[in-house]
Design an enzyme around this catalytic site. Sequence first.
Site, PDB file in Angstrom:
ATOM      1  N   GLU A  83     -12.147  -0.502 -10.625  1.00 49.21           N
ATOM      2  CA  GLU A  83     -11.600  -1.410 -11.553  1.00 49.21           C
ATOM      3  C   GLU A  83     -12.476  -1.634 -12.825  1.00 49.21           C
ATOM      4  OE1 GLU A  83     -11.751  -2.021  -8.428  1.00 49.21           O
ATOM      5  OE2 GLU A  83      -9.662  -2.227  -7.873  1.00 49.21           O
ATOM      6  N   THR A 128      -0.565   0.857 -10.398  1.00 48.47           N
ATOM      7  CA  THR A 128      -2.026   0.040 -10.141  1.00 48.47           C
ATOM      8  C   THR A 128      -3.061   1.061  -9.066  1.00 48.47           C
ATOM      9  OG1 THR A 128      -3.156  -2.004  -9.338  1.00 48.47           O
ATOM     10  CG2 THR A 128      -1.451  -1.255  -7.882  1.00 48.47           C
ATOM     11  N   GLU A 139       0.636  -1.289  -0.152  1.00 46.88           N
ATOM     12  CA  GLU A 139       0.242  -0.296  -0.059  1.00 46.88           C
ATOM     13  C   GLU A 139       0.772   1.306   0.010  1.00 46.88           C
ATOM     14  OE1 GLU A 139      -3.247  -0.064  -0.540  1.00 46.88           O
ATOM     15  OE2 GLU A 139      -3.890  -1.995   0.005  1.00 46.88           O
ATOM     16  N   ASP A 141      -4.174 -10.306  -8.462  1.00 45.12           N
ATOM     17  CA  ASP A 141      -4.454  -9.051  -9.619  1.00 45.12           C
ATOM     18  C   ASP A 141      -3.285  -8.230 -10.207  1.00 45.12           C
ATOM     19  OD1 ASP A 141      -4.394  -7.897  -7.223  1.00 45.12           O
ATOM     20  OD2 ASP A 141      -6.351  -6.995  -7.348  1.00 45.12           O
ATOM     21  N   ARG A 201       0.648   3.666  -3.293  1.00 41.75           N
ATOM     22  CA  ARG A 201      -0.187   4.911  -3.098  1.00 41.75           C
ATOM     23  C   ARG A 201       1.155   6.044  -2.897  1.00 41.75           C
ATOM     24  NH1 ARG A 201      -5.863   3.661  -0.299  1.00 41.75           N
ATOM     25  NH2 ARG A 201      -5.659   1.416  -0.355  1.00 41.75           N
TER      26      ARG A 201
END
Length: 468
Positions: free
Chosen positions: A359, A445, A94, A227, A98
Amino acid sequence: MTQIDRFVCPLFMLQMMKFAWDNYKRYAWGKNELRPLTRNGHIGNMFGGLRGASIIDSLDTLYVMGLMDEYNEAKEWVQTSLDLNSNGEASLFEVNIRYVGGLLSAYYLTGEELFKNKVVELGEKLLPAFNTPTGIPRGVINLGSGTSWSWGWASAGSSILAEFGTLHLEFVHLTQLSNNPIYTEKVMNIRKLLNKIEKPHGLYPNFLSPVSGNWVQHHVSIGGLGDSFYEYLIKSYLMSDKTDEDAKTTYYNALEAIEANLVQKSPGGLTYMAEWRGGILDHKMGHLACFSGGMIGIGADDGAPEKRQHYLDLAAEITHTCHESYTPTKLGPEAFRFDSGAEATATRLSDRYYILRPEVIESYMYMWRLTHDPKYREWGWEAVEALEQHCRVDSGFSGIRDVYTTTVSHDNMQQSFFLSETLKYLYLLFSDDDLLPLEDWVFNTEAHPLPIIRTNCLQNEATQDKTL
Ligand code: DMJ
């Protein structure tokens, strides 16, 4: 609405962003997310004491939309208040997608040295997570002490495929900015190990031991836990200006295995990605797996010539299935099924929530850019109307607990990825293709744009001319 107005729609997205931002600023400034019902901030435990996740995640969206006052407030906060000397337990994944991603794209879009200095400082703090017998990083790191460990819920101390497999783009850019090869070495080492170990039916299970370097159990998913590993393979190839042949080969081999083992057609004719548990299929698709329409789409052109149209068709079919799951509120559930008569519907109450995830819209954006089929903009607009109707509250946007009821119950959380991804992808969907063109940028992502690293300096100049 069938006619998408190319002036009004981007402006509408800009206003949604401003509304989300203004409320975050008013009620949660400096915290990680806004709680729009209780009008306060949320800190959570994913970022190891780092603050301002919504600010870092918004920098590039604000800049790309031309919300310059807001961008300057965000920049000012980074300058005065982003404290990287925190001491808590952070998710490596994360923080990377981010914070590292957000600061990198802010630097590349604006050229502000501040962002470069911050991101290199943060990158260094992540390196101890790789101190394991195999070099596969553990999922959790204390940013102060450098101690790292695995998630308590991950079986047998394992690391998660989608976590250690979603570092490549950012780490290659950290090497570029710092001139320190160590970041690239760390992620290349992960790739080397993955290339070497045996893959059941060519598939990549979700759990790997950072100690032995072996798979811990055989659960394969294109949704959560797996993913973005697949996403980063094709994007590594594209970001390398199509020179990273190894990433390319790995991606297409993985996709072949996915098609052979996971891609299914429902009785009603919907194409979906099932999950695989040691050879047994679970006929369920997560909202997270809906990014794969866009991923297969952007990879279509570099596949084997006889497969290109097939990949584009597959991408369109998956995107169509995900659109089918968006009903009746026109927002989609966290997971939907294709068994016992279900056709892209959530059969369990616990799967019916929508937390402002991007998504499905992400795939609309890519499919629009690739095909210019107007249906993708129409579907995007449907989602905008639904967000306005069901998720907008007086003081921001909130997720909802059940997409199957129009008398909604809100979850009181404006996720930071709503500002970095959902609203950015919608804005791009309604904008001209030369805004962050796919020939020049790849999105990490968390939808933070990173420039393609040119091997030819003449092309590099052209890219610089073409930025915003
Ligand atoms: C985001 O943080 C990223 O897109 C990640 O890859 C998956 N989960 C959220 C959005 O749903």
